[in-house]
Design a protein around this motif. Structure first.
Motif: not given
Length: 313
Positions: A93-94, A227, A287, A291
């Motif tokens: 995950c970010n 995300t 990703k 976003m």
């Protein structure tokens, strides 16, 4: 909902309730941890592991219910359908805030196996927590530096052997291994210092993930690429506890990890290492674009209630 309460009071109540929840459940966790330690019989250890994981699910589930009672968060969740507690997952995950962890737990608790983090070997000596992590089968990893290996060549490959031994218990019991690929939280200063090529992310660190797949490639085939976006601005954990985060978007992509990276020799196979780093770079670029898409959505999509996704406790 107790939205009429002032935000600092809600935050204080949340902290006190979580502390009380911990104090109630922790003695039971220690009890079964001790049983698991002093009775090293396979049936006993497996039974204790089931109970210990259930205690962890209960702890997280209570914290999730607390959020529902104290706050009004709009959870815009995408891609959570079809997940299973009977499957092995690698989750990345970010990382923007400490809020990321309780947010992920809110969505994934009881949907997939309990999230496990790889921990440094030294952390096993942390009072109480070290025992809890051991009891919950969090894998402890010892990493030798290049300098140490240069001085003692016999250490080469020992890290992977140790990690494989720690993960042996996961061979027959589904598990979720969690890792923030960025390695640290995103801040403008870190983004600038790295000269990150991504608008919304720091550079990913492929080594940690490569090490996990080297050790667990025979069982860990599926990645959940998560995300998280906070449409109203990135907030800290205190803001989350106080109910100051009105909306959270969590986008989940389920990916099959390419076969060539499962059980690879990340440290010594230079060609595979470069190919894996290129795959991670492509993953991170996608990703970053995702976003931007999530942030730029003008009209809010209809937000499905978590109950429609059969959210577990």
């Amino acid at each position: 909902m107790l939205n009429f309460l002032p935000a600092p009071l809600k935050g204080t109540l949340a902290v006190l309730a979580i502390l009380l929840n911990t104090l109630i459940l922790f003695p039971f966790l220690i009890l079964f941890a001790v049983l698991k330690l002093v009775l090293p019989l396979t049936p006993v250890r497996k039974g204790c592991t089931v109970v210990l994981n259930r205690i962890a699910y209960l702890w997280i589930g209570f914290n999730n219910r607390l959020v529902d009672i104290l706050h009004k968060v709009e959870w815009d969740v995408r891609g959570a359908e079809g997940l299973s507690r009977e499957h092995w997952y690698f989750v990345t995950c970010n990382h923007q805030s400490w809020t990321d962890i309780p947010a992920i737990q809110y969505i994934l608790n009881s949907r997939i196996p309990l999230l496990k983090f790889f921990l440094k070997q030294q952390l096993i000596w942390v009072p109480l927590l070290g025992v809890a992590w051991w009891a919950l089968d969090f894998p402890f990893m010892r990493r030798h530096t290049r300098e140490q290996i240069a001085k003692r060549p016999e250490l080469r490959g020992k890290d992977l052997e140790t990690t494989r031994a720690a993960c042996e218990k996961f061979r027959y019991t589904p598990v979720t291994v969690f890792n923030f690929m960025e390695g640290t939280r995103l801040t403008p200063a870190k983004h600038k210092a790295q000269r990150s090529p991504y608008r919304n992310l720091l550079k990913p660190r492929a080594g940690g993930t490569g090490f996990v797949l080297s050790a667990m490639g025979d069982t860990l085939h599926t990645m959940l690429d998560v995300t998280i976006v906070y449409p109203d601005g990135r907030k800290g954990i205190w803001d989350y506890l106080c109910g100051r985060i009105p909306r959270i978007i969590i986008d989940i992509r389920e990916l099959e990890i390419p076969q060539q990276f499962l059980g690879m020799d990340y440290e010594n196979d230079f060609g595979t290492k470069k190919a894996f780093q290129a795959w991670v770079t492509e993953l991170w670029a996608a990703k970053d674009r995702r976003m931007d898409e999530l942030k730029s959505e003008g009209d809010r999509p209809e937000v499905s209630p978590l109950g429609a996704c059969e959210k577990g406790d």
